[in-house]
Design an enzyme around this catalytic site. Structure first.
Site, mmCIF file in Angstrom:
data_model
loop_
_atom_site.group_PDB
_atom_site.id
_atom_site.type_symbol
_atom_site.label_atom_id
_atom_site.label_comp_id
_atom_site.label_asym_id
_atom_site.label_seq_id
_atom_site.Cartn_x
_atom_site.Cartn_y
_atom_site.Cartn_z
ATOM 1 N N LYS A 80 17.929 40.361 0.922
ATOM 2 C CA LYS A 80 17.893 41.822 0.782
ATOM 3 C C LYS A 80 16.539 42.237 0.228
ATOM 4 C CE LYS A 80 20.872 45.193 1.253
ATOM 5 N NZ LYS A 80 21.924 45.274 2.268
ATOM 6 N N GLY A 256 38.454 57.894 3.678
ATOM 7 C CA GLY A 256 37.048 58.089 4.053
ATOM 8 C C GLY A 256 36.915 58.292 5.553
ATOM 9 N N GLY A 258 34.066 59.109 7.236
ATOM 10 C CA GLY A 258 32.639 59.140 7.571
ATOM 11 C C GLY A 258 32.407 58.435 8.895
ATOM 12 N N VAL A 260 32.158 55.264 9.796
ATOM 13 C CA VAL A 260 33.044 54.154 10.161
ATOM 14 C C VAL A 260 34.509 54.601 10.175
ATOM 15 C CG1 VAL A 260 33.826 51.842 9.539
ATOM 16 C CG2 VAL A 260 31.425 52.448 9.247
HETATM 17 P P1 NAI Z 1 29.761 57.425 5.324
HETATM 18 O O1 NAI Z 1 28.918 57.917 4.229
HETATM 19 O O2 NAI Z 1 29.459 57.883 6.693
HETATM 20 O O3 NAI Z 1 31.280 57.779 5.036
HETATM 21 C C1 NAI Z 1 31.874 57.692 3.783
HETATM 22 C C2 NAI Z 1 32.956 58.772 3.761
HETATM 23 O O4 NAI Z 1 33.742 58.591 2.601
HETATM 24 C C3 NAI Z 1 32.401 60.194 3.705
HETATM 25 O O5 NAI Z 1 33.035 61.002 4.669
HETATM 26 C C4 NAI Z 1 32.717 60.638 2.296
HETATM 27 O O6 NAI Z 1 32.938 62.024 2.200
HETATM 28 C C5 NAI Z 1 33.988 59.866 2.041
HETATM 29 N N1 NAI Z 1 34.326 59.686 0.642
HETATM 30 C C6 NAI Z 1 33.509 59.514 -0.418
HETATM 31 N N2 NAI Z 1 34.229 59.377 -1.543
HETATM 32 C C7 NAI Z 1 35.527 59.438 -1.184
HETATM 33 C C8 NAI Z 1 36.743 59.338 -1.893
HETATM 34 N N3 NAI Z 1 36.772 59.140 -3.209
HETATM 35 N N4 NAI Z 1 37.894 59.448 -1.200
HETATM 36 C C9 NAI Z 1 37.883 59.658 0.135
HETATM 37 N N5 NAI Z 1 36.753 59.772 0.853
HETATM 38 C C10 NAI Z 1 35.591 59.659 0.204
HETATM 39 O O7 NAI Z 1 29.735 55.820 5.251
HETATM 40 P P2 NAI Z 1 30.118 54.792 6.395
HETATM 41 O O8 NAI Z 1 28.911 54.333 7.088
HETATM 42 O O9 NAI Z 1 31.259 55.321 7.172
HETATM 43 O O10 NAI Z 1 30.619 53.546 5.539
HETATM 44 C C11 NAI Z 1 31.911 53.534 4.969
HETATM 45 C C12 NAI Z 1 32.097 52.264 4.137
HETATM 46 O O11 NAI Z 1 31.929 51.127 4.966
HETATM 47 C C13 NAI Z 1 31.064 52.130 3.028
HETATM 48 O O12 NAI Z 1 31.668 51.578 1.914
HETATM 49 C C14 NAI Z 1 30.056 51.150 3.605
HETATM 50 O O13 NAI Z 1 29.451 50.391 2.592
HETATM 51 C C15 NAI Z 1 30.918 50.261 4.453
HETATM 52 N N6 NAI Z 1 30.191 49.649 5.543
HETATM 53 C C16 NAI Z 1 29.599 50.411 6.510
HETATM 54 C C17 NAI Z 1 28.906 49.835 7.545
HETATM 55 C C18 NAI Z 1 28.302 50.654 8.644
HETATM 56 O O14 NAI Z 1 27.983 50.089 9.698
HETATM 57 N N7 NAI Z 1 28.137 51.941 8.481
HETATM 58 C C19 NAI Z 1 28.768 48.356 7.633
HETATM 59 C C20 NAI Z 1 29.468 47.643 6.594
HETATM 60 C C21 NAI Z 1 30.134 48.278 5.586
#
Ligand code: NAI
Length: 427
Positions: A80, A256, A258, A260
């Site tokens: 990293k 969540g 977002g 994913v």
């Molecule tokens: P993102 O930022 O697009 O989505 C996160 C979502 O969670 C947002 O919509 C946010 O409003 C929501 N959120 C935040 N706090 C919350 C809570 N307390 N309760 C409910 N919803 C809440 O992130 P993304 O890319 O979707 O990633 C999601 C998870 O997956 C993260 O933990 C990330 O580390 C993990 N991840 C993502 C990868 C990727 O390819 N994007 C790869 C590996 C892991």
């Protein structure tokens, strides 16, 4: 902080401290393990409160990548890069472009690693930074001085422009030179706080970088979709392990919505799952309720306790604590968030004792890094999808090992990953 002791404890191979006075770059490249191949892991730009915090983050993240890459069967080790955003260039970028999006000139999501944990840690760090600024005039002055010094250097060089964004570009170029000196021992790409444009700057100096503009890795929907697809495959595998043949009619709670989480909902809905959704952003919930017929919403803070078959944490890390583990009413925990267990093996064993099947996060959410690694080797989207589907076989091995040895699924995953590292070969 005793750096070597930390390295010994975590089994680190190498920590490289990069400093470039003309741009102000302060970065750490953490190479955890290269038994399987060059270290592969994202480049994070973050406002750490101390050097110690930056080192610890780099070490923890690099180690996590070793295990994730090993279990994904990739010919890469774990590493990293962490840029310490001392003068606030990342913060200013964040403010200018919005934190949630990803792509050219826009903040990255998490192509290579864990946003969830970082979101928790990051908000804490920001709070601490604000507190530090408010309470210690000297710290705040020295941070201003650092910014001023950078601008002075910038003004002193005809090649450099005086805007913060140009300073940012120079920092990434300087990091590129550090990577070049490592001669391929570490390959980096997007992570929290970095953009495809940053990777383009690194690319000016070295080829050991991915997720540059125009690549699949720089297209956020592709990486997130591959992560979601892997999680979906893992959920199906977990149900089968419990003797359930199909998703049809099974309630799945997704925390969540977002990049994913939303993509995961699409896969689950298409397979006939009954969705229970939660997000702290109400518009995202509304959108899901409209798009996915039959979906219902839940309180984001209580969704872990929803009466469902599968709980899929796709927001933050650390959602399963010793306390929330007692409140789970699902039979499977399988989601994308990194570092879901706050309490590690203790919590994993407690879930096991309660008859809840835990799909280890780093096995399940490897779709993004598989996509990156495959693209580095010239694969296109179809081949990448096939490779991501291989998460089913890996997860089954974890479950079989857990049953055979009477251990938690997390212990089983760690054991298998360490065996791969010992024998020095990916599957
Ligand atoms: P993102 O930022 O697009 O989505 C996160 C979502 O969670 C947002 O919509 C946010 O409003 C929501 N959120 C935040 N706090 C919350 C809570 N307390 N309760 C409910 N919803 C809440 O992130 P993304 O890319 O979707 O990633 C999601 C998870 O997956 C993260 O933990 C990330 O580390 C993990 N991840 C993502 C990868 C990727 O390819 N994007 C790869 C590996 C892991």
């Amino acid at each position: 902080m005793q750096v070597w002791r930390e390295m010994e404890r975590e089994g680190m191979e190498e920590l490289v401290f990069c400093y470039d006075p003309s741009s102000g770059l302060k970065a750490i490249i953490a190479i955890h393990n290269t038994a399987l191949g060059p270290a592969l892991g994202g480049c994070r730009c973050w406002t750490y409160v101390s050097e110690e915090e930056a080192i610890r983050d780099a070490v923890k993240l690099a180690k996590g990548m070793t295990y994730k890459n090993a279990m994904a069967g990739l010919p890469y080790g774990g590493g990293k890069a962490v840029i310490w955003d001392v003068a606030g260039a990342c913060e200013q970028m964040k403010a200018a472009s919005g934190m949630d999006e990803r792509g050219d000139g826009v903040m990255a999501g998490t192509a290579m690693d864990d946003l969830g944990d970082a979101m928790l840690a990051g908000s804490k760090m920001r709070e601490q930074t604000e507190e530090t600024k408010a309470n210690t005039r000297t710290d705040s002055q020295s941070s201003d001085t650092a910014q001023a010094r950078i601008v002075m250097n910038v003004q002193g060089d005809a090649m450099l422009a005086a805007s913060t964004l140009d300073v940012r570009a120079l920092r990434f170029r300087a990091l590129g030179r550090c990577l070049e000196r490592l001669n391929g021992r570490f390959v980096t790409g997007l992570d929290l706080g970095t953009t495809a444009s940053d990777m383009d700057q690194i690319r000016v100096e070295t080829t050991y970088v991915t997720d540059t503009t125009g690549s699949l890795g720089a297209k956020d929907d592709f990486t997130a979709d591959m992560t979601a697809y892997g999680v979906y495959i893992g959920i199906v595998t977990s149900l089968r392990h419990q003797g359930v043949a199909a998703l049809q009619g099974n309630p799945v709670a997704v925390q969540g919505l977002g990049k994913v989480g939303y993509a995961l909902c699409r896969y689950l809905h298409a397979a006939g799952a009954r969705l229970i959704v939660a997000d702290v952003v109400p518009e995202r919930v509304q959108r899901a309720l409209v798009q996915f017929s039959g979906a219902i919403s839940a309180d984001p803070a209580r969704i872990h306790a929803a009466d469902c078959r599968v709980f899929a944490p796709c927001a933050l890390g650390g959602v399963i604590t010793p306390a929330t583990a007692e409140e789970l009413r699902c039979s499977i925990v399988a989601g994308a968030a990194n570092n879901q267990l706050h309490g590690g093996q203790l919590v994993a064993r407690r879930m096991q004792a309660r008859g809840i099947l835990y799909a280890p996060d780093y096995v399940l959410n490897a779709g993004g890094i598989i996509s990156t690694a495959c693209e580095l080797q010239g694969a296109g989207p179809d081949l990448i999808r096939q490779k991501v589907a291989g998460i089913a076989g890996t997860l089954s091995q974890v479950y079989t090992e857990a049953v055979r040895s009477g251990i938690s699924t997390l212990e089983a995953a760690d054991r298998l990953a360490e065996a791969i590292l010992r024998t020095g070969r990916a599957e």
